[in-house]
Structure formats: structure tokens, C-alpha cells
Design a protein around this motif. Structure first.
Motif, mmCIF file in Angstrom:
data_model
loop_
_atom_site.group_PDB
_atom_site.id
_atom_site.type_symbol
_atom_site.label_atom_id
_atom_site.label_comp_id
_atom_site.label_asym_id
_atom_site.label_seq_id
_atom_site.Cartn_x
_atom_site.Cartn_y
_atom_site.Cartn_z
ATOM 1 N N LEU A 1 15.940 -6.935 -8.033
ATOM 2 C CA LEU A 1 16.760 -5.587 -8.173
ATOM 3 C C LEU A 1 16.840 -5.146 -9.590
ATOM 4 C CD1 LEU A 1 19.017 -6.114 -5.230
ATOM 5 C CD2 LEU A 1 17.154 -4.365 -5.182
ATOM 6 N N ARG A 2 17.328 -6.102 -10.411
ATOM 7 C CA ARG A 2 17.522 -5.737 -11.925
ATOM 8 C C ARG A 2 16.264 -5.121 -12.526
ATOM 9 N NH1 ARG A 2 20.759 -10.444 -12.469
ATOM 10 N NH2 ARG A 2 18.608 -11.673 -13.046
ATOM 11 N N ARG A 3 15.159 -5.853 -12.445
ATOM 12 C CA ARG A 3 13.877 -5.341 -12.761
ATOM 13 C C ARG A 3 13.739 -3.723 -12.313
ATOM 14 N NH1 ARG A 3 10.197 -10.107 -10.489
ATOM 15 N NH2 ARG A 3 11.084 -12.036 -11.721
ATOM 16 N N ARG A 4 14.080 -3.711 -10.925
ATOM 17 C CA ARG A 4 13.701 -2.378 -10.273
ATOM 18 C C ARG A 4 14.572 -1.137 -11.007
ATOM 19 N NH1 ARG A 4 11.840 -0.581 -5.566
ATOM 20 N NH2 ARG A 4 11.515 1.747 -5.505
ATOM 21 N N ARG A 5 15.950 -1.566 -11.373
ATOM 22 C CA ARG A 5 17.027 -0.501 -11.940
ATOM 23 C C ARG A 5 16.450 -0.273 -13.423
ATOM 24 N NH1 ARG A 5 20.861 -4.017 -9.848
ATOM 25 N NH2 ARG A 5 21.264 -5.019 -11.749
ATOM 26 N N GLY A 6 15.658 -1.129 -13.998
ATOM 27 C CA GLY A 6 15.340 -0.957 -15.253
ATOM 28 C C GLY A 6 15.844 -2.060 -16.433
ATOM 29 N N PRO A 7 15.489 -1.878 -17.615
ATOM 30 C CA PRO A 7 15.874 -2.805 -18.594
ATOM 31 C C PRO A 7 17.404 -2.731 -18.901
ATOM 32 C CG PRO A 7 14.538 -1.154 -19.497
ATOM 33 C CD PRO A 7 14.600 -1.130 -18.128
ATOM 34 N N LYS B 1 0.656 -1.255 -0.076
ATOM 35 C CA LYS B 1 0.035 -0.086 -0.113
ATOM 36 C C LYS B 1 0.871 1.307 -0.006
ATOM 37 C CE LYS B 1 -4.108 -1.818 2.207
ATOM 38 N NZ LYS B 1 -5.026 -1.944 3.564
ATOM 39 N N GLN B 2 2.270 1.205 0.526
ATOM 40 C CA GLN B 2 3.056 2.325 0.529
ATOM 41 C C GLN B 2 3.840 2.561 -0.670
ATOM 42 O OE1 GLN B 2 5.121 1.379 4.220
ATOM 43 N NE2 GLN B 2 3.156 1.639 5.335
ATOM 44 N N GLY B 3 3.759 1.574 -1.529
ATOM 45 C CA GLY B 3 4.856 1.954 -2.654
ATOM 46 C C GLY B 3 5.277 0.331 -3.431
ATOM 47 N N ASP B 4 6.163 0.587 -4.356
ATOM 48 C CA ASP B 4 6.531 -0.645 -5.176
ATOM 49 C C ASP B 4 7.698 -1.359 -4.660
ATOM 50 O OD1 ASP B 4 8.002 1.281 -6.025
ATOM 51 O OD2 ASP B 4 7.698 0.814 -8.008
ATOM 52 N N LEU B 5 8.203 -1.150 -3.453
ATOM 53 C CA LEU B 5 9.312 -1.988 -3.061
ATOM 54 C C LEU B 5 9.327 -3.306 -3.341
ATOM 55 C CD1 LEU B 5 11.775 -1.481 -1.234
ATOM 56 C CD2 LEU B 5 10.583 -2.476 0.686
ATOM 57 N N PRO B 6 10.528 -3.898 -4.056
ATOM 58 C CA PRO B 6 10.388 -5.295 -4.430
ATOM 59 C C PRO B 6 10.319 -6.280 -3.008
ATOM 60 C CG PRO B 6 12.096 -3.999 -5.665
ATOM 61 C CD PRO B 6 11.440 -3.170 -4.591
ATOM 62 N N ILE B 7 9.664 -7.303 -3.355
ATOM 63 C CA ILE B 7 9.511 -8.250 -1.966
ATOM 64 C C ILE B 7 9.402 -9.483 -2.261
ATOM 65 C CG2 ILE B 7 7.656 -8.864 -0.450
ATOM 66 C CD1 ILE B 7 6.195 -6.259 -0.679
ATOM 67 N N VAL B 8 10.214 -10.302 -1.741
ATOM 68 C CA VAL B 8 10.452 -11.856 -1.797
ATOM 69 C C VAL B 8 9.757 -12.292 -0.588
ATOM 70 C CG1 VAL B 8 12.128 -13.587 -2.035
ATOM 71 C CG2 VAL B 8 12.621 -11.620 -3.162
ATOM 72 N N MET B 9 9.050 -13.385 -0.786
ATOM 73 C CA MET B 9 8.243 -14.130 0.386
ATOM 74 C C MET B 9 9.076 -15.381 0.623
ATOM 75 S SD MET B 9 5.653 -12.118 1.383
ATOM 76 C CE MET B 9 4.417 -13.527 2.068
ATOM 77 N N LEU B 10 8.953 -15.781 2.051
ATOM 78 C CA LEU B 10 9.560 -17.121 2.309
ATOM 79 C C LEU B 10 8.705 -17.954 2.688
ATOM 80 C CD1 LEU B 10 12.815 -15.696 4.494
ATOM 81 C CD2 LEU B 10 12.624 -16.487 1.944
ATOM 82 N N THR B 11 8.228 -18.829 2.084
ATOM 83 C CA THR B 11 7.105 -19.657 2.439
ATOM 84 C C THR B 11 7.467 -21.043 2.759
ATOM 85 O OG1 THR B 11 7.022 -20.724 0.324
ATOM 86 C CG2 THR B 11 6.160 -18.544 0.490
ATOM 87 N N ALA B 12 6.543 -21.916 3.527
ATOM 88 C CA ALA B 12 6.696 -23.008 3.729
ATOM 89 C C ALA B 12 6.890 -24.073 2.580
ATOM 90 C CB ALA B 12 5.778 -23.505 4.823
ATOM 91 N N ARG B 13 7.903 -24.792 2.846
ATOM 92 C CA ARG B 13 7.921 -25.915 1.632
ATOM 93 C C ARG B 13 6.603 -26.537 1.321
ATOM 94 N NH1 ARG B 13 12.181 -27.861 -1.213
ATOM 95 N NH2 ARG B 13 13.823 -26.989 0.196
ATOM 96 N N GLY B 14 6.564 -26.777 -0.046
ATOM 97 C CA GLY B 14 5.270 -27.234 -0.587
ATOM 98 C C GLY B 14 3.775 -26.791 -0.110
ATOM 99 N N GLU B 15 4.065 -25.562 0.683
ATOM 100 C CA GLU B 15 2.781 -24.801 0.588
ATOM 101 C C GLU B 15 2.314 -23.906 -0.442
ATOM 102 O OE1 GLU B 15 0.631 -25.028 3.085
ATOM 103 O OE2 GLU B 15 1.521 -26.508 4.005
#
Length: 228
Positions: A116-122, A69-83
């Protein structure tokens, strides 16, 4: 050096991971609670965030929603294996990528480098410039999108998907094609990730009907080039 915020209640994780990240010129800051992490984000200066799903105070999904909601900061989620549902929900809420636990630190670094490459641009010449369609303008250099003259805020993944389709309007890209090109490595079997990002993108581009689905084939951009 890129600054990365890790929000994970495992107190033993931050220090060794921070040491490993330094090899790749990444500075890792560790917060044990979502409230502490949000406070750190409020000070600015972070280039990406890593969120665990299982957290005190609020789970990683709610935290992802709050950050998005606050912006487009790149986010990587750590999820449970198999979930798989954890991955689905995370992507639906706007996460850029996911990684099952337990994970290899090198794999996490690779995922971060990709977002991060996506954020920097093509980085390729074909991606530079502005693409004009009826009701839609895509500026690759600024990584900005105008929908009927109004700016649309996209995550890095959403922008790259839209730009990929827009470079060759009418061409059908399979889900595997999209995963290969956006992630920069071989596509995983979890192709529903593409469907989720497309769904998010469609909602943000309404009322334009931009993306066409071809059953069992893939997606294409269904807009006409703007008249010169």
C-alpha cells in the motif's frame, strides 16, 4: 481506511482476520469464490487483494492473471509452505508479494502495508520529480512511466524497482540490496523474486534495453540521461 479483498474458500478465516485488520485501519471483505471476488472488484473501491492459491472455479494463479489484466491493483498471494514454485509463478503473473500458509496475521498486515505504501507513492524527498532518459520518462510524483512517449502500466513493485535503479543509473544493485529497499525489512533468502520482477519489467519496457545484468553482482539501469 483501506479496503482489502480476501479471496479464500476457508469460511472460518475471514471474520477473525477482519477483526484483527481493524486494529490497523484496514477493512477486510471476504469472498469465498473467485467469481464472487471478481464481482466485488468490479464495483471498485478496493486498495489491494489477497488471493489463496487453492480455490474452487479457478486457482489463484488464473485469478491473479485475470485481475492483473484489469489493472495494477496490489496483490498478495497466499502459498503453500515450502512451495517455491507457487511463489515463482505468482510473481511471474504479476503478484506484488507472497506469504506462505500458515501465516501470522501481523506478517500479512506488514506485507499489505508495504504494498500500500508503494501504491501511495514515495515518502522521501529524493523520490519526488521526473527522471528523463533516452526513450524513457519516470514521473515519481504521479508514479507513471512513458516508454518512447507511450504510457506503460506497471505494478507497484515494478515501478519501485525501476525508480530505484533510475535514481542512480549505472550503479549496480545486488539482489539483497533491492529486496531490502523495496520490502523495507531484511531480505529473505528467496532472491529469485528480484529476477522475476526484473524479467517482467524488461518485457514491459521493450524495445528499450533498460536493465543490465551483471553476473553474480546484480542489476543496473543502462540508459543515458536525456539531453537537457
Amino acid at each position: 481506511m483501506h479496503r482489502i479483498l480476501l479471496i479464500d474458500d476457508d469460511a472460518q478465516l475471514g471474520s477473525p482476520l477482519a477483526t484483527y485488520f481493524q486494529r490497523f485501519e484496514l477493512e477486510l471483505v471476504h469472498a469465498l469464490k473467485p467469481s464472487d471476488g471478481l464481482a466485488l472488484l468490479g464495483t471498485g473501491g478496493f486498495d489491494a487483494a489477497i488471493l489463496d492459491v487453492m480455490l474452487p472455479e479457478m486457482d489463484g494463479f488464473e485469478l491473479c492473471r485475470t485481475i492483473r489484466k484489469q489493472g495494477d491493483l496490489p496483490i498478495v498471494m497466499l502459498t503453500a509452505r515450502g512451495e517455491v514454485m507457487d511463489r515463482v509463478v505468482g510473481l511471474e503473473l504479476g503478484a506484488d508479494d507472497y506469504l506462505p500458509k500458515p501465516f501470522e496475521p501481523r506478517e500479512l498486515v506488514a506485507r499489505l502495508q508495504t504494498v500500500l505504501r508503494r501504491r501511495r507513492g514515495p515518502g522521501q524527498g529524493a523520490a519526488v520529480g521526473s527522471l528523463e532518459f533516452d526513450g524513457l520518462t519516470i514521473d515519481a510524483a504521479r508514479r507513471s512511466v512513458l516508454r518512447q512517449g507511450v504510457a506503460v502500466e506497471l505494478t507497484g513493485t515494478e515501478f519501485d524497482l525501476l525508480h530505484l535503479l533510475a535514481r542512480e543509473p549505472g550503479k549496480v544493485f545486488s539482489r539483497d540490496d533491492i529486496l531490502n529497499q523495496l520490502r523495507g525489512h531484511e531480505a529473505e533468502l528467496y532472491t529469485r523474486a528480484v529476477d522475476i520482477v526484473v524479467s517482467r519489467l524488461r518485457k514491459k519496457l521493450e524495445p528499450l534495453d533498460c536493465i543490465k545484468t551483471l553476473r553474480n553482482a546484480g542489476y543496473s539501469l543502462a540508459l543515458r540521461r536525456a539531453a537537457p
